[in-house]
Scaffold this active site. Structure first.
Site, PDB file in Angstrom:
ATOM      1  N   ASP A  69      45.576  51.357 -46.235  1.00 18.65           N
ATOM      2  CA  ASP A  69      46.318  51.514 -47.490  1.00 18.65           C
ATOM      3  C   ASP A  69      46.802  52.958 -47.701  1.00 18.65           C
ATOM      4  OD1 ASP A  69      47.423  50.134 -49.575  1.00 18.65           O
ATOM      5  OD2 ASP A  69      45.692  50.339 -50.912  1.00 18.65           O
TER       6      ASP A  69
ATOM      7  N   ASP B 116      41.065  50.506 -50.120  1.00 21.23           N
ATOM      8  CA  ASP B 116      41.361  49.807 -51.377  1.00 21.23           C
ATOM      9  C   ASP B 116      40.531  48.530 -51.489  1.00 21.23           C
ATOM     10  OD1 ASP B 116      42.416  48.702 -53.654  1.00 21.23           O
ATOM     11  OD2 ASP B 116      44.362  48.177 -52.761  1.00 21.23           O
TER      12      ASP B 116
ATOM     13  N   ASP C  87      43.292  46.755 -59.258  1.00 17.21           N
ATOM     14  CA  ASP C  87      43.788  46.632 -57.893  1.00 17.21           C
ATOM     15  C   ASP C  87      45.259  47.068 -57.783  1.00 17.21           C
ATOM     16  OD1 ASP C  87      43.724  46.100 -55.223  1.00 17.21           O
ATOM     17  OD2 ASP C  87      43.783  43.906 -55.422  1.00 17.21           O
TER      18      ASP C  87
ATOM     19  N   ARG D 283      50.449  52.202 -57.540  1.00 20.77           N
ATOM     20  CA  ARG D 283      51.493  52.695 -58.456  1.00 20.77           C
ATOM     21  C   ARG D 283      50.925  53.764 -59.391  1.00 20.77           C
ATOM     22  NH1 ARG D 283      52.345  46.695 -60.567  1.00 20.77           N
ATOM     23  NH2 ARG D 283      51.557  46.393 -58.465  1.00 20.77           N
TER      24      ARG D 283
ATOM     25  N   LYS E 188      51.678  56.932 -50.372  1.00 23.22           N
ATOM     26  CA  LYS E 188      50.415  56.403 -50.910  1.00 23.22           C
ATOM     27  C   LYS E 188      49.273  56.698 -49.942  1.00 23.22           C
ATOM     28  CE  LYS E 188      48.135  52.029 -52.250  1.00 23.22           C
ATOM     29  NZ  LYS E 188      48.317  50.580 -52.551  1.00 23.22           N
TER      30      LYS E 188
ATOM     31  N   LYS F 212      38.836  42.777 -54.725  1.00 21.66           N
ATOM     32  CA  LYS F 212      39.558  41.857 -53.836  1.00 21.66           C
ATOM     33  C   LYS F 212      38.577  40.869 -53.214  1.00 21.66           C
ATOM     34  CE  LYS F 212      43.142  45.073 -52.156  1.00 21.66           C
ATOM     35  NZ  LYS F 212      44.334  44.358 -52.632  1.00 21.66           N
TER      36      LYS F 212
ATOM     37  N   GLU G 145      46.421  49.923 -58.011  1.00 18.18           N
ATOM     38  CA  GLU G 145      46.091  51.354 -58.054  1.00 18.18           C
ATOM     39  C   GLU G 145      47.158  52.224 -57.400  1.00 18.18           C
ATOM     40  OE1 GLU G 145      45.241  49.444 -55.668  1.00 18.18           O
ATOM     41  OE2 GLU G 145      45.667  50.685 -53.927  1.00 18.18           O
TER      42      GLU G 145
HETATM   43  N1  BES Z   1      47.180  47.782 -51.243  1.00 17.31           N
HETATM   44  C1  BES Z   1      47.522  46.625 -51.975  1.00 17.31           C
HETATM   45  C2  BES Z   1      48.771  45.914 -51.456  1.00 17.31           C
HETATM   46  C3  BES Z   1      48.714  45.355 -50.058  1.00 17.31           C
HETATM   47  C4  BES Z   1      48.565  43.998 -49.859  1.00 17.31           C
HETATM   48  C5  BES Z   1      48.894  46.163 -48.964  1.00 17.31           C
HETATM   49  C6  BES Z   1      48.557  43.482 -48.594  1.00 17.31           C
HETATM   50  C7  BES Z   1      48.884  45.637 -47.683  1.00 17.31           C
HETATM   51  C8  BES Z   1      48.718  44.299 -47.492  1.00 17.31           C
HETATM   52  C9  BES Z   1      47.786  46.997 -53.441  1.00 17.31           C
HETATM   53  O1  BES Z   1      47.038  48.055 -53.928  1.00 17.31           O
HETATM   54  C10 BES Z   1      47.436  45.797 -54.267  1.00 17.31           C
HETATM   55  O2  BES Z   1      46.294  45.461 -54.318  1.00 17.31           O
HETATM   56  N2  BES Z   1      48.439  45.190 -54.895  1.00 17.31           N
HETATM   57  C11 BES Z   1      48.256  44.039 -55.696  1.00 17.31           C
HETATM   58  C12 BES Z   1      48.793  44.330 -57.071  1.00 17.31           C
HETATM   59  C13 BES Z   1      48.496  43.279 -58.076  1.00 17.31           C
HETATM   60  C14 BES Z   1      47.052  43.340 -58.472  1.00 17.31           C
HETATM   61  C15 BES Z   1      49.371  43.481 -59.274  1.00 17.31           C
HETATM   62  C16 BES Z   1      49.012  42.886 -55.073  1.00 17.31           C
HETATM   63  O3  BES Z   1      50.154  43.084 -54.647  1.00 17.31           O
HETATM   64  O4  BES Z   1      48.437  41.800 -54.953  1.00 17.31           O
HETATM   65 ZN    ZN Z   2      46.375  49.413 -52.551  1.00 18.91          ZN
HETATM   66 MN    MN Z   3      45.161  47.452 -54.678  1.00 22.29          MN
END
Ligand code: BES
Ligand code: ZN
Ligand code: MN
Length: 507
Positions: A289, A271, A348, A352, A266, A278, A350
């Site tokens: 990220d 992000d 968010d 996947r 990734k 966020k 993104e």
């Molecule tokens: N980059 C984040 C995940 C993340 C969280 C990485 C904390 C490092 C530390 C990812 O893109 C994300 O935002 N995931 C969300 C998905 C949700 C919206 C379904 C999450 O896990 O909260």
């Molecule tokens: Zn992310």
């Molecule tokens: Mn995200």
């Protein structure tokens, strides 16, 4: 990180090491008898420390003494506790990092790390682990400070009283290589989002490949449109920075047709969450990220330098995730390169999306076995914290191969299930799948989404959201980017003999 320092293996007596600091691992009720004369050479310094209870050998505890004896070349000796007399590769690596961090804090010019005992594990493997640990300890995370307090050690020695110097130097070379490729990945993950844009990330990939046998290909937006990479293009819509699909090929001459290892990382260089923005609190952390992508690029360099005899392709979808006026919105439907349609519930989620297209691209490059590394979900951090990387995938034998590689490499991973039933959570009313599955088992439903794009190809997913960054320093690890994944991927590529036969559906 391009290090200016030199590292080598030396077979000699401890008294012969002409260094500022001699680092020696120690443990409870250790007598140091196997390093003749060392205790006596400190004019009672070490024995006093023992009676005062300063030298106990507890894990990562240290104790320093000045060497006073005539004829002894090391100026000072630093004992570092290993916790137990049983040495392991992991312990040696960590203690070596503690040693390097201490050497830097003391601003010494030269340091030697003494290898002790081999209790079953070969001395050469210990030498490799020590070289790796020492190199990891050299990582500099405050590189944007205009006035830096930081100190680099210029001469590093891995020392032992016995052993074959040629073989030891070969091991030290390997350890140093993998350590420095990990540091390369850490350097990239540490870069602010304004410095490491997708275009700069692509430049870094080219720079890493310079002077190697790797071939770097960067797919630009126009070509992505032709290929139909609708998920990656969709995420990139909210940003003014053009996305890049970074592809790194390791294809040694006369490599077999199969297996072909596909490493996907990734590469979201920042992000913000996009339209599903966020909260401001800690959003600055989202510059890392792209740590999974950085791990893939670092691993590719090591794989090339180690002359791994199989084909490996690294694919890093690089983009920002920002809420611009043309950004994708919740409810939008995107068409992936694989042909599947995706309903975007949360912009968010993104990671996947970009990985879905990247997995497709890796397969298009001929990958027979896939592994992705991604800071994918907060849910994985809830489940496993900052210690352990989440491992997902199928078939089980392939997942097991990744687990073994991680164990050998010293990255902690633990499997979580991808049972079909979880797929129900990402079913969409309007499209083939949706990009979120709700709060329950969110790390798993993210993996289920990737599984749709891996299809029948053996695939494993490492969720490093909790492990790519250390929020607080540990004795054996500086605060900041960890480089997690690099060593596991390198180990996996080196171990193809043990997994090359794993096929689709073979459990
Ligand atoms: N980059 C984040 C995940 C993340 C969280 C990485 C904390 C490092 C530390 C990812 O893109 C994300 O935002 N995931 C969300 C998905 C949700 C919206 C379904 C999450 O896990 O909260
Ligand atoms: Zn992310
Ligand atoms: Mn995200």
């Amino acid at each position: 990180m391009k290090s200016q320092s030199v590292m080598r293996a030396v077979v000699s007596g401890a008294s012969e090491l002409d260094v500022d600091l001699l680092v020696v691992p120690t443990w409870e009720s250790d007598t140091l008898d196997d390093v003749p004369g060392l205790v006596a050479a400190t004019a009672g310094g070490l024995s006093d420390a023992r009676s005062r209870g300063e030298w106990r050998g507890k894990a990562y505890e240290s104790c320093i003494a000045t060497v006073t004896k005539k004829g002894w070349k090391p100026r000072r000796v630093l004992l570092i506790g290993t916790g137990s007399p049983q040495q392991s590769i992991e312990r040696v690596r960590r203690v070596a990092t503690v040693g390097m961090l201490a050497a830097r804090a003391r601003r010494v010019t030269s340091v030697a790390f003494w290898l002790r005992g081999d209790s079953g594990v070969g001395l050469n493997q210990f030498a490799e682990a020590a070289a790796e640990g020492l190199t990891l300890g050299e990582f500099e995370s405050g590189s944007w400070k205009t006035e830096t307090e930081s100190h680099a050690v210029s001469e590093i020695v891995v020392a032992t009283g016995t052993g074959n110097s040629t073989a030891l130097n070969e091991s030290v070379w390997r350890g140093r290589l993998v350590g420095s490729c990990s540091n390369d990945a850490r350097t990239m993950a540490n870069e602010p989002g304004n410095a490491l844009t997708p275009a700069v990330f692509a430049d870094r990939a080219r720079a890493l490949a310079e002077g190697t046998g790797l071939r770097v290909e960067v797919i630009e937006r126009a070509e992505m449109e032709t290929l139909g990479l609708g998920l990656l293009l969709g995420v990139a819509r909210g940003s003014a920075e053009p996305p890049k699909l970074i592809v790194v090929h390791h294809a040694p001459e006369s490599s077999p047709e199969a297996p072909v290892l596909g490493l996907v990382g990734k590469g979201v260089t920042f992000d913000s969450g996009g339209i599903s923005l966020k909260p401001a609190d800690s959003m600055e952390q989202m510059k890392y990220d792209m740590a999974g992508g950085a791990a893939v690029l670092g691993a590719m360099r090591a794989i090339d330098q180690l002359r791994v005899p199989i084909r490996v392709v690294g694919v890093v979808p690089a983009t920002e995730n920002l809420p611009g006026g043309r950004a994708i919105k919740p409810g939008d439907v995107l068409r992936s390169a694989a042909g599947k349609t995706v309903e975007v519930i949360n912009t968010d989620a993104e990671g996947r999306l970009v990985l879905g297209d990247a997995l497709w691209y890796a397969k298009r490059c001929g990958a027979t076995h896939l592994v992705d590394v991604a800071t994918l979900t907060g849910g994985c951090v809830v489940a496993l914290g900052n210690i352990t990387t989440g491992l997902f995938g199928s078939p089980d034998r392939w997942v097991e191969a990744i687990r073994e590689a991680a164990d050998t490499a010293g990255d902690r991973v633990w499997p979580l299930p991808v049972f079909d039933e979880y797929g129900e959570q990402i079913r969409s009313d309007i499209a083939d799948v949706k990009n979120t599955g709700g709060r329950a088992a969110s790390a798993i439903t993210a993996a289920m989404f990737l599984k749709v794009f891996a299809g029948d190809t053996p695939w494993a997913h490492l969720d490093v959201a909790g492990t790519a960054w250390a929020d607080k320093p540990r004795p054996y690890q500086a605060k900041g980017p960890s480089g997690v994944g690099v060593r596991t991927l390198v180990e996996l590529a080196c171990a193809s003999g043990s997994w090359g036969e794993v096929g689709a559906g073979s459990d």
